[in-house]
Design a protein around this motif. Structure first.
Motif, mmCIF file in Angstrom:
data_model
loop_
_atom_site.group_PDB
_atom_site.id
_atom_site.type_symbol
_atom_site.label_atom_id
_atom_site.label_comp_id
_atom_site.label_asym_id
_atom_site.label_seq_id
_atom_site.Cartn_x
_atom_site.Cartn_y
_atom_site.Cartn_z
ATOM 1 N N MET A 1 0.670 -1.248 -0.050
ATOM 2 C CA MET A 1 -0.069 -0.056 0.039
ATOM 3 C C MET A 1 0.850 1.312 0.034
ATOM 4 O O MET A 1 1.753 1.231 0.647
ATOM 5 C CB MET A 1 -0.770 -0.080 1.368
ATOM 6 C CG MET A 1 -1.918 1.224 1.438
ATOM 7 S SD MET A 1 -2.896 1.010 2.522
ATOM 8 C CE MET A 1 -4.026 -0.266 2.411
ATOM 9 N N PRO A 2 0.589 2.299 -0.820
ATOM 10 C CA PRO A 2 1.557 3.558 -0.965
ATOM 11 C C PRO A 2 1.359 4.347 0.232
ATOM 12 O O PRO A 2 0.350 4.146 1.032
ATOM 13 C CB PRO A 2 0.865 4.393 -2.007
ATOM 14 C CG PRO A 2 -0.643 3.560 -2.292
ATOM 15 C CD PRO A 2 -0.343 2.369 -1.607
ATOM 16 N N GLU A 3 2.216 5.169 0.741
ATOM 17 C CA GLU A 3 2.296 5.883 1.853
ATOM 18 C C GLU A 3 1.250 6.950 2.003
ATOM 19 O O GLU A 3 0.685 7.665 0.897
ATOM 20 C CB GLU A 3 3.544 6.703 1.966
ATOM 21 C CG GLU A 3 4.834 6.001 2.158
ATOM 22 C CD GLU A 3 4.807 5.149 3.599
ATOM 23 O OE1 GLU A 3 4.456 6.063 4.542
ATOM 24 O OE2 GLU A 3 5.158 4.234 3.923
ATOM 25 N N ALA A 4 0.503 7.070 3.022
ATOM 26 C CA ALA A 4 -0.758 7.855 3.196
ATOM 27 C C ALA A 4 -0.086 8.943 4.284
ATOM 28 O O ALA A 4 0.584 8.801 5.095
ATOM 29 C CB ALA A 4 -1.637 6.982 3.925
ATOM 30 N N PRO A 5 -0.760 10.144 3.972
ATOM 31 C CA PRO A 5 -0.396 11.305 4.647
ATOM 32 C C PRO A 5 -1.268 11.492 6.101
ATOM 33 O O PRO A 5 -1.891 10.624 6.282
ATOM 34 C CB PRO A 5 -0.904 12.526 3.881
ATOM 35 C CG PRO A 5 -2.086 11.997 3.140
ATOM 36 C CD PRO A 5 -1.775 10.291 2.976
ATOM 37 N N GLY A 6 -0.917 12.181 6.927
ATOM 38 C CA GLY A 6 -1.681 12.689 8.012
ATOM 39 C C GLY A 6 -1.160 11.792 9.383
ATOM 40 O O GLY A 6 -0.222 11.302 9.406
ATOM 41 N N THR A 7 -1.860 11.882 10.111
ATOM 42 C CA THR A 7 -1.823 10.983 11.446
ATOM 43 C C THR A 7 -2.156 9.691 11.533
ATOM 44 O O THR A 7 -2.619 9.104 10.448
ATOM 45 C CB THR A 7 -2.594 11.576 12.653
ATOM 46 O OG1 THR A 7 -4.006 11.248 12.200
ATOM 47 C CG2 THR A 7 -2.662 13.286 12.384
ATOM 48 N N ILE A 8 -1.826 8.757 12.694
ATOM 49 C CA ILE A 8 -2.069 7.494 12.583
ATOM 50 C C ILE A 8 -3.551 7.196 12.496
ATOM 51 O O ILE A 8 -3.852 6.282 11.830
ATOM 52 C CB ILE A 8 -1.343 6.816 13.875
ATOM 53 C CG1 ILE A 8 -1.407 5.355 13.862
ATOM 54 C CG2 ILE A 8 -2.010 7.337 15.163
ATOM 55 C CD1 ILE A 8 -1.050 4.690 14.872
ATOM 56 N N GLY A 9 -4.199 8.260 13.202
ATOM 57 C CA GLY A 9 -5.865 7.849 12.800
ATOM 58 C C GLY A 9 -6.315 7.990 11.598
ATOM 59 O O GLY A 9 -7.073 7.254 11.053
ATOM 60 N N GLN A 10 -5.840 8.937 10.839
ATOM 61 C CA GLN A 10 -6.015 9.002 9.234
ATOM 62 C C GLN A 10 -5.625 7.927 8.573
ATOM 63 O O GLN A 10 -6.495 7.213 7.653
ATOM 64 C CB GLN A 10 -5.498 10.467 8.858
ATOM 65 C CG GLN A 10 -6.339 11.619 9.414
ATOM 66 C CD GLN A 10 -5.471 12.862 9.145
ATOM 67 O OE1 GLN A 10 -4.208 12.874 8.751
ATOM 68 N NE2 GLN A 10 -6.264 13.952 9.023
ATOM 69 N N ARG A 11 -4.501 7.350 8.641
ATOM 70 C CA ARG A 11 -3.913 6.414 8.059
ATOM 71 C C ARG A 11 -4.846 5.095 8.151
ATOM 72 O O ARG A 11 -5.005 4.155 7.566
ATOM 73 C CB ARG A 11 -2.364 5.978 8.331
ATOM 74 C CG ARG A 11 -1.336 7.196 7.819
ATOM 75 C CD ARG A 11 -0.216 6.928 8.077
ATOM 76 N NE ARG A 11 0.775 7.792 7.597
ATOM 77 C CZ ARG A 11 2.043 7.937 7.302
ATOM 78 N NH1 ARG A 11 2.613 6.426 7.100
ATOM 79 N NH2 ARG A 11 2.777 8.608 6.677
ATOM 80 N N LEU A 12 -4.842 4.978 9.334
ATOM 81 C CA LEU A 12 -5.710 3.916 10.251
ATOM 82 C C LEU A 12 -7.254 3.737 9.437
ATOM 83 O O LEU A 12 -7.752 2.682 8.770
ATOM 84 C CB LEU A 12 -6.283 3.701 11.653
ATOM 85 C CG LEU A 12 -6.821 2.709 12.285
ATOM 86 C CD1 LEU A 12 -6.117 1.248 11.983
ATOM 87 C CD2 LEU A 12 -7.001 3.053 13.772
ATOM 88 N N GLN A 13 -7.817 4.959 9.427
ATOM 89 C CA GLN A 13 -9.128 4.897 8.830
ATOM 90 C C GLN A 13 -9.217 4.459 7.435
ATOM 91 O O GLN A 13 -10.064 3.674 6.680
ATOM 92 C CB GLN A 13 -9.857 6.237 8.974
ATOM 93 C CG GLN A 13 -11.246 6.531 8.452
ATOM 94 C CD GLN A 13 -11.756 7.907 8.847
ATOM 95 O OE1 GLN A 13 -11.303 8.860 8.215
ATOM 96 N NE2 GLN A 13 -12.715 7.997 9.522
ATOM 97 N N ILE A 14 -8.262 5.179 6.437
ATOM 98 C CA ILE A 14 -8.068 4.967 5.174
ATOM 99 C C ILE A 14 -7.820 3.532 4.955
ATOM 100 O O ILE A 14 -8.458 2.865 4.043
ATOM 101 C CB ILE A 14 -6.666 5.706 4.403
ATOM 102 C CG1 ILE A 14 -7.097 7.375 4.355
ATOM 103 C CG2 ILE A 14 -6.388 5.297 3.004
ATOM 104 C CD1 ILE A 14 -6.214 8.159 4.046
ATOM 105 N N ALA A 15 -6.705 2.843 5.630
ATOM 106 C CA ALA A 15 -6.474 1.390 5.554
ATOM 107 C C ALA A 15 -7.647 0.406 5.792
ATOM 108 O O ALA A 15 -7.797 -0.576 5.142
ATOM 109 C CB ALA A 15 -5.236 0.924 6.285
ATOM 110 N N ARG A 16 -8.454 1.063 6.780
ATOM 111 C CA ARG A 16 -9.839 0.018 7.250
ATOM 112 C C ARG A 16 -10.718 0.051 6.261
ATOM 113 O O ARG A 16 -11.137 -0.876 5.600
ATOM 114 C CB ARG A 16 -10.188 0.600 8.533
ATOM 115 C CG ARG A 16 -11.426 0.056 8.925
ATOM 116 C CD ARG A 16 -11.955 0.368 10.261
ATOM 117 N NE ARG A 16 -12.554 1.919 10.135
ATOM 118 C CZ ARG A 16 -13.532 2.588 9.714
ATOM 119 N NH1 ARG A 16 -14.329 1.630 9.142
ATOM 120 N NH2 ARG A 16 -13.716 3.661 9.535
#
Length: 393
Positions: free
Chosen positions: A1-16
């Motif tokens: 998965m490519p790198e996502a910006p933002g906080t861990i919460g934002q990355r978590l939500q996108i991945a979920r």
């Protein structure tokens, strides 16, 4: 998965969302509460632990590094400051002359005494002697034997501070690396340096650093010395520890395989040069296999591996902390299999064997905290253990 910006919460939500999971489905897959997932995604929690990030990454099929945007906040155990503060102050102090000129023989003898204290987890006594040892080693001449002693003293300081989870351990490890006179000493310093880096969540950095040094010092099978196998094997274990926490299963398995080769080359558990602080051998590799299984939530495998080394007792010169760390994995495995009584008995055993060591282990505190969550009432022994480990009320 490519790198996502933002906080861990934002990355978590996108991945979920990319995985098509609800918050409750992710929580179940990661063996976490829905509240934890919700608070992370909404930014109500930012102090995520490395273990929590790994559970989420494993459930989502991404690397732990992908989720972590910055290192987790280091945990500080409830250890009296007077145990470690004098050593930290001595590291920061300018060079000073002791009342009497030190000798290499005198510093060497004191170093041996310090190693014995470390091996038996007598951290209060070790903390009392290290400032003078740092001062005396620093006041020696610039001869090769004196430089070697300064390196070994700094390795002992690194191990002491790392066991107490103090962030200055990384600085001490870097000093030891700068004092190394050959690649083997440097490799041993890197093995020590990787421990605090792992606790800070610098998984990719650990894997890269340990791999580079392992490549440089890879032993020649036909004529490798025990210390070469031990240091190279120790580097492989660091690579494996970083990889399994970063959800890189193949890299972790490959590193364990290389460590096994080193253990076979040794043929037995040893404490070898250049720093004499760590065990390495077949038992150590088995302990690490069990640690990988614990991280991967395979409690049955942890207990099967434990049965192979159950009767091993560390030598007088050291190795107890490695065995005790393994026993925490055993306690965790019993708890995951819903055997709370055995879990608590193992924790009590570790406390009896290494009372100063166990209070510096967040893992032990977390295991006991999970026992409390499951129990409607606590026995007096459980309450006493929870108090000793500093489990929050």
């Amino acid at each position: 998965m490519p790198e996502a910006p933002g906080t861990i919460g934002q990355r978590l939500q996108i991945a979920r969302k990319r995985r098509g999971l609800s918050q409750s489905e992710l929580a179940k897959a990661a063996d976490l509460s829905v509240s934890t997932v919700r608070k992370l995604e909404q930014g109500e929690r930012t102090d995520v632990r490395l273990e929590t990030a790994h559970q989420l990454a494993r459930a989502l099929g991404v690397t732990t590094t992908h989720l972590l945007t910055e290192a987790p906040t280091p945990w500080q155990p409830a250890i009296p400051e007077d145990i470690w503060r004098p050593t930290v102050a001595a590291l920061a102090a300018p060079p000073a002359q002791p009342p009497e000129p030190p000798t290499t023989a005198g510093v060497s003898g004191a170093l041996a005494g310090g190693r014995a204290l470390f091996a038996t987890e007598r951290y209060d006594s070790l903390g009392g002697m290290l400032p003078a040892l740092i001062r005396d080693a620093g006041a020696l001449d610039d001869s090769p034997p004196a430089r070697r002693l300064r390196y070994q003293v700094m390795q002992l300081v690194t191990s002491f501070l790392a066991q107490l989870r103090h962030e200055v351990a990384a600085d001490a490890a870097q000093r030891a690396l700068e004092l190394a006179t050959d690649e083997l000493d440097g490799g041993a310093a890197v093995v020590a340096e990787c421990a605090p880096m792992l606790r800070r969540g610098r998984l990719a950095d650990v894997a890269e650093l340990a791999t580079r040094w392992a490549d440089d010092i890879e032993p020649r099978i036909s004529r490798a010395r025990p210390e070469e196998w031990a240091v190279w094997g120790g580097l492989q274990l660091r690579i494996g520890a970083a990889s399994v926490r970063d959800n890189r299963k193949q890299e972790a398995a490959d590193a364990l395989r290389m460590a096994h080769i080193a253990a076979v080359g040794l043929g037995r558990e040893v404490i070898s040069a250049p720093d004499y602080l760590r065990h390495f051998g077949p038992v150590t590799v088995t302990h690490q296999r069990a640690e990988h299984a614990a991280i991967q939530r395979r409690p049955d495998r942890v207990l099967r591996l434990h049965s192979a080394v159950r009767e091993w007792v560390p030598a007088q010169g050291g190795g107890k902390s490695g065995r005790c760390r393994h026993l925490l994995d055993v306690a965790d495995a019993h708890l995951r299999l819903r055997d709370e009584a055995r879990c608590v008995r193992v924790l009590q055993q570790v406390r009896a064997e290494a009372p100063q060591w166990i209070v510096a282990q967040r893992y032990a505190q977390d295991i006991m905290g999970r026992v409390i969550e499951r129990r409607r009432t606590l026995t007096p022994e459980m309450r006493d253990l929870a108090d000793a480990l500093g489990v929050p009320l």
